[in-house]
Design a protein around this motif. Structure first.
Motif: not given
Length: 298
Positions: A210-237
């Protein structure tokens, strides 16, 4: 203890490869004479979680300097992950026998690496640097394997599963600063936690929220969290408005089903870690954010 002796500056890289697979990574402003690692009796050096590993380096400086710093990273794939808790200022922490350092002096440097209990069990190359603001005096890499203490067989699993809340399809944990607005999370292929993904497969995620806000754009992210440190993965979309099952703009308090996937690249190491998957709106706030434990295997 394993001892590496390097006979000349010209032969640093070759000698490091021949002698126990150590290799120089840019000791341009110092001549390394010896490197001692303890405890280490065989290759790769086995680093036990919850213990300290001592690194002692004898080198001759080629520069004058009043400042010496330390940088230690674990190299996962091609991604450097900093070891936390390493004293950076070698002069202030008495890691070198004296400061300032004069060109031509032979220096003894020593420091300890704490193997944090949250580090995953895996083989990793450690990169160790001793430098000042402008010079790389010592830089070398050595192979290690992080192993568990005999008395701690489930600490990482317990850490990953701590605080999980129950969803319909999988268990997940809300991100610290994310809204608690998820109705359903489905991850395929995954039939139990931690999700086990093989190299070369596509992983599909479907999130009913359930969306908490209205938005015209959406940006997705994936991170691997290792020892508390987030490492961003490349997403195809990363564009959540494009081929993700949602028509933009979205409206506040409306229910949506987000669907996307990521490819488990063969270059990823075999590893256990926590994945953070989030979707952000136009104001960069979370529209949803959740975590789940994952294992990558061959």
């Amino acid at each position: 203890m394993i001892k590496l002796t390097i006979f000349s500056c010209v032969l640093v890289a070759a000698s490091a490869i021949v002698i126990h697979n150590y290799r120089d990574c840019g000791s341009r402003d110092g001549l390394v004479k010896s490197i001692d690692i303890s405890p280490c009796t065989a290759e790769p050096c086995k680093l036990k979680r919850g213990t300290n590993v001592t690194v002692a380096i004898t080198f001759t400086s080629k520069v004058d300097t009043t400042r010496v710093t330390t940088s230690v990273h674990g190299i996962l794939g091609f991604i450097p992950i900093p070891f936390v808790g390493i004293p950076k200022d070698a002069c202030a922490n008495n890691n070198v026998d004296h400061c300032p350092i004069v060109n031509g002096e032979t220096i003894v440097y020593s420091n300890q690496i704490y193997v944090n209990p949250v580090y995953p069990l895996l083989r990793v190359t450690v990169e160790f640097e001793v430098k000042d603001d402008h010079h790389d005096m010592v830089c070398f890499k050595f192979p290690t394997e992080i192993v568990k203490m005999e008395t701690s067989t489930t600490s990482l699993v317990l850490l990953m599963l701590a605080g999980l809340t129950v969803a319909i399809d999988i268990q997940f944990k809300y991100c610290k600063n994310g809204p608690q607005n998820l109705k359903r999370v489905n991850i395929s292929p995954c039939d139990k936690l931690p999700c086990v993904f093989h190299h070369g497969v596509n992983v599909t995620v479907k999130v009913d929220f359930v969306s908490p806000a209205s938005s015209a754009t959406l940006d997705a992210e994936i991170f691997g969290v290792l020892a508390g440190i987030p490492i961003k993965f490349n997403m195809p979309n990363p564009n959540g408005c494009n081929d993700c099952g949602i028509t933009c703009p979205i409206k506040q308090n409306m229910e949506y089903v987000y669907s996307s996937e990521f490819f488990v690249m063969k270059s990823y190491p075999n590893i256990q870690l926590v994945v953070q998957w989030d979707l952000r709106g136009a104001n960069k706030d979370f529209l949803f954010c959740f975590e789940f434990p994952m294992t990558i295997v061959d």
